[in-house]
Design a protein around this motif. Structure first.
Motif, short mmCIF file in Angstrom:
data_model
loop_
_atom_site.label_atom_id
_atom_site.label_comp_id
_atom_site.label_asym_id
_atom_site.label_seq_id
_atom_site.Cartn_x
_atom_site.Cartn_y
_atom_site.Cartn_z
N ARG A 49 0.79 -1.20 0.13
CA ARG A 49 -0.14 0.14 0.19
C ARG A 49 0.86 1.44 -0.04
NH1 ARG A 49 -3.94 -0.38 4.74
NH2 ARG A 49 -2.41 1.00 5.64
N GLU A 51 1.14 5.00 1.01
CA GLU A 51 0.68 6.13 1.93
C GLU A 51 1.45 7.19 1.72
OE1 GLU A 51 -1.84 5.72 4.20
OE2 GLU A 51 -2.32 3.46 3.73
N VAL A 67 3.05 8.15 9.35
CA VAL A 67 1.58 8.28 8.46
C VAL A 67 0.59 8.18 9.25
CG1 VAL A 67 2.83 6.86 6.51
CG2 VAL A 67 1.91 5.32 8.52
N TRP A 69 -2.57 6.35 10.49
CA TRP A 69 -2.90 4.59 10.49
C TRP A 69 -4.35 4.61 11.53
CZ3 TRP A 69 -0.46 1.65 7.77
CH2 TRP A 69 -0.51 0.27 7.93
#
Length: 101
Positions: A49, A51, A67, A69
């Motif tokens: 993924r 991000e 990031v 989350w």
């Protein structure tokens, strides 16, 4: 949002570099976080993924990324050490671009 998070459970962490693998003497810290794309990998069969995040620190081989989350019922900032090859700079456009004066 994944079905997992609809039940109020935190999303499992991606595959990361363990903290004890980081040579603290070689870590450089950013004066300002640098916008990046982080390609996160998982070991439970989920696909990779991409991000949006920020690079907070790095060594020659690893980058500490921040990031958003999924945590139980909200999104929170998390920090992960990942391989440098998983990180690429991104540009953040000024919000006023495209607006008429």
């Amino acid at each position: 949002m994944s079905g997992l998070n609809e039940r109020g459970e935190a999303e499992p962490d991606p595959v990361v570099v363990p903290d004890d693998a980081i040579d603290r003497a070689q870590v450089a810290h950013a004066n300002r976080p640098i916008p990046v794309w982080a390609r996160l990998r998982f070991d439970d069969g989920r696909p990779e993924r991409l991000e949006k995040g920020f690079a907070k620190a790095w060594t020659t081989q690893h980058v500490l990324v921040q990031v958003l989350w999924e945590l139980s019922y909200y999104r929170g900032a998390r920090h992960f050490w990942v391989e440098a090859a998983q990180v690429k700079r991104r540009a953040i456009e000024p919000q006023w671009l495209g607006r008429s004066a």
